[in-house]
Enzyme design. Structure first.
Site, mmCIF file in Angstrom:
data_model
loop_
_atom_site.group_PDB
_atom_site.id
_atom_site.type_symbol
_atom_site.label_atom_id
_atom_site.label_comp_id
_atom_site.label_asym_id
_atom_site.label_seq_id
_atom_site.Cartn_x
_atom_site.Cartn_y
_atom_site.Cartn_z
ATOM 1 N N LYS A 155 -4.799 -121.284 0.295
ATOM 2 C CA LYS A 155 -5.772 -120.525 -0.489
ATOM 3 C C LYS A 155 -5.183 -119.211 -0.997
ATOM 4 C CE LYS A 155 -8.093 -118.375 3.424
ATOM 5 N NZ LYS A 155 -7.622 -119.110 4.605
ATOM 6 N N LYS B 160 3.399 -124.940 0.616
ATOM 7 C CA LYS B 160 2.202 -125.631 1.110
ATOM 8 C C LYS B 160 1.000 -125.243 0.262
ATOM 9 C CE LYS B 160 -0.007 -122.562 4.383
ATOM 10 N NZ LYS B 160 -0.979 -122.492 5.435
ATOM 11 N N LYS C 10 2.016 -112.825 5.629
ATOM 12 C CA LYS C 10 0.753 -112.271 5.137
ATOM 13 C C LYS C 10 0.798 -110.758 4.994
ATOM 14 C CE LYS C 10 -2.285 -116.049 6.192
ATOM 15 N NZ LYS C 10 -3.535 -116.558 6.733
HETATM 16 N N1 AQP Z 1 -1.308 -127.249 3.144
HETATM 17 C C1 AQP Z 1 -1.718 -127.620 4.359
HETATM 18 N N2 AQP Z 1 -1.325 -128.807 4.872
HETATM 19 C C2 AQP Z 1 -1.739 -129.187 6.114
HETATM 20 N N3 AQP Z 1 -2.572 -128.450 6.878
HETATM 21 C C3 AQP Z 1 -2.985 -127.266 6.405
HETATM 22 N N4 AQP Z 1 -3.808 -126.310 6.901
HETATM 23 C C4 AQP Z 1 -3.910 -125.304 6.002
HETATM 24 N N5 AQP Z 1 -3.169 -125.575 4.921
HETATM 25 C C5 AQP Z 1 -2.588 -126.786 5.125
HETATM 26 C C6 AQP Z 1 -4.481 -126.401 8.198
HETATM 27 O O1 AQP Z 1 -5.857 -126.175 8.006
HETATM 28 C C7 AQP Z 1 -6.414 -125.675 9.221
HETATM 29 C C8 AQP Z 1 -7.372 -124.537 8.950
HETATM 30 O O2 AQP Z 1 -6.632 -123.478 8.437
HETATM 31 P P1 AQP Z 1 -7.143 -122.005 8.423
HETATM 32 O O3 AQP Z 1 -8.567 -121.892 8.557
HETATM 33 O O4 AQP Z 1 -6.271 -121.183 9.306
HETATM 34 O O5 AQP Z 1 -6.808 -121.728 6.992
HETATM 35 P P2 AQP Z 1 -5.504 -121.144 6.549
HETATM 36 O O6 AQP Z 1 -4.313 -121.538 7.365
HETATM 37 O O7 AQP Z 1 -5.814 -119.718 6.434
HETATM 38 O O8 AQP Z 1 -5.469 -121.905 5.203
HETATM 39 P P3 AQP Z 1 -4.503 -121.518 4.143
HETATM 40 O O9 AQP Z 1 -4.949 -122.052 2.879
HETATM 41 O O10 AQP Z 1 -3.147 -121.857 4.627
HETATM 42 O O11 AQP Z 1 -4.747 -119.969 4.111
HETATM 43 P P4 AQP Z 1 -3.711 -118.859 3.901
HETATM 44 O O12 AQP Z 1 -3.232 -119.044 2.508
HETATM 45 O O13 AQP Z 1 -4.518 -117.622 4.091
HETATM 46 O O14 AQP Z 1 -2.650 -119.059 4.922
HETATM 47 C C9 AQP Z 1 -5.226 -125.259 10.086
HETATM 48 O O15 AQP Z 1 -5.074 -126.219 11.124
HETATM 49 C C10 AQP Z 1 -4.055 -125.327 9.162
HETATM 50 O O16 AQP Z 1 -2.862 -125.698 9.832
#
Ligand code: AQP
Length: 332
Positions: free
Chosen positions: A198, A195, A112
């Site tokens: 967002k 994966k 990140k």
């Molecule tokens: N692609 C995925 N497959 C399985 N689990 C996933 N999670 C996120 N993406 C996947 C799980 O969702 C939960 C909440 O995540 P968060 O609120 O931490 O969101 P995040 O990880 O910020 O989601 P993103 O989309 O992955 O955001 P970025 O792109 O910012 O990193 C967690 O339990 C996570 O494992």
């Protein structure tokens, strides 16, 4: 009864399919068998810049989506992280227990911060995993239901719990990750080597649960597969098709084997058309329920007030015990 804790960020507005299948779906199941604590992690959200009005709106939206997904405030404790000040308080202690190099090894921070430019990343983003350690340890959680991307942070939580316990005496439960193999990582529909996320996915590769169902159907129908024609689960050689089969199987309860049989001799088009329909059937009522909760702010507020009260009772006890262990002079 064993305890689970997990959280989700309110940053993107809509949850995406990876959030739901990787995490939230398990939360719903675990509230039946576990003492479950689930939160919307607004403290984590501000590790990257947020517009205040949007953050507030997205926090309500996240709660509405969790209720729409099936969390039942009678069966679990649902709250907003900033309503429980003990998270930030315990995080400080955990910060002081973590090595700088140890924190610097967290791959999510590396990814990140590289994206933002290392100099622009906040110190909060750097210590994000340590706040997460505090989130988990405050509730003495036995298990933490998350996606695969969070495994390293749960490892850090275990290390710090053991370190604290070793130094100051048994205080924290050492938690286990609860990661379902099948849905641990849902992949981007356009690039099945990454994966679904967002921040990294293109709009076409990312299925937002609150998108217009027609948009969702279209995204599924234009998912990237491969040049082969056989519908078979093979994550290594056929990641796109395997991802579609995983999603299909999880949303319908049909086994992967049964789906392979069903689509024997059929083309990718048939699989995608059917999955698009399955998705529409899933997201349509989800969107409606989310809207109903948003339209009823009093219920939402009362759920959160009760949740915060229940959460604080547990968190305050753990924090008081921790303060005593560390050697802080009690306030009279
Ligand atoms: N692609 C995925 N497959 C399985 N689990 C996933 N999670 C996120 N993406 C996947 C799980 O969702 C939960 C909440 O995540 P968060 O609120 O931490 O969101 P995040 O990880 O910020 O989601 P993103 O989309 O992955 O955001 P970025 O792109 O910012 O990193 C967690 O339990 C996570 O494992």
């Amino acid at each position: 009864v064993p305890r689970v804790l997990s959280g989700i960020q309110p940053t993107a507005g809509s949850f995406h399919l990876g959030n739901y299948l990787g995490a939230v779906r398990q939360w719903v199941a675990l509230q039946e068998s576990h003492d479950a604590f689930y939160m919307v992690v607004d403290l984590h959200a501000i590790t990257v810049p947020q517009d205040p009005a949007e953050l507030r709106a997205n926090t309500r939206l996240a709660v509405a989506q969790l209720l729409a997904a099936g969390l039942d405030p009678e069966r679990c404790t649902l709250f907003v992280q900033s309503h429980v000040p003990e998270h930030a308080q315990l995080a400080w202690i955990m910060n002081c227990l973590t090595g700088f190099g140890e924190a610097a090894r967290m791959t999510q921070f590396k990814d990140k911060s590289a994206k933002q430019g290392a100099d622009r990343a906040s110190v909060g983003l750097f210590t994000y995993p340590i706040l997460q350690v505090a989130d988990i340890l405050l509730y003495q959680a036995n298990e933490v239901p998350v996606g695969e991307d969070q495994r390293q942070h749960i490892e850090l939580t275990r290390d710090l719990a053991e370190r604290f316990n070793g130094r100051f005496g048994a205080t924290f439960t050492v938690p286990e990750p609860y990661i379902l193999k099948e849905t641990a990582k849902i992949y981007d529909l356009q690039d099945p080597s990454i994966k679904m996320s967002k921040s990294a996915s293109t709009p076409k590769g990312l299925v937002n649960l609150l998108d217009d169902p027609k948009t969702t159907a279209k995204k599924v129908r234009s998912a990237v597969t491969d040049t082969d024609t056989v519908i078979r689960f093979d994550a290594e050689h056929k990641p796109g098709v395997s991802n579609l089969l995983t999603i299909y199987s999880t949303l319908t309860g049909a086994g992967i084997g049964a789906l392979e049989e069903k689509y024997e001799g059929k083309g990718y088009g048939a699989l995608k058309t059917d999955l698009a329909e399955v998705m529409v059937e899933f997201v349509t009522p989800f969107r409606e329920r989310t809207q109903q909760y948003l339209d009823d702010p009093e219920t939402l507020d009362s759920v959160l007030a009760k949740g915060a009260e229940k959460a604080r009772a547990v968190a305050a006890e753990t924090l008081a015990h921790t303060y005593e262990r560390v050697g802080f002079l009690p306030a009279k």
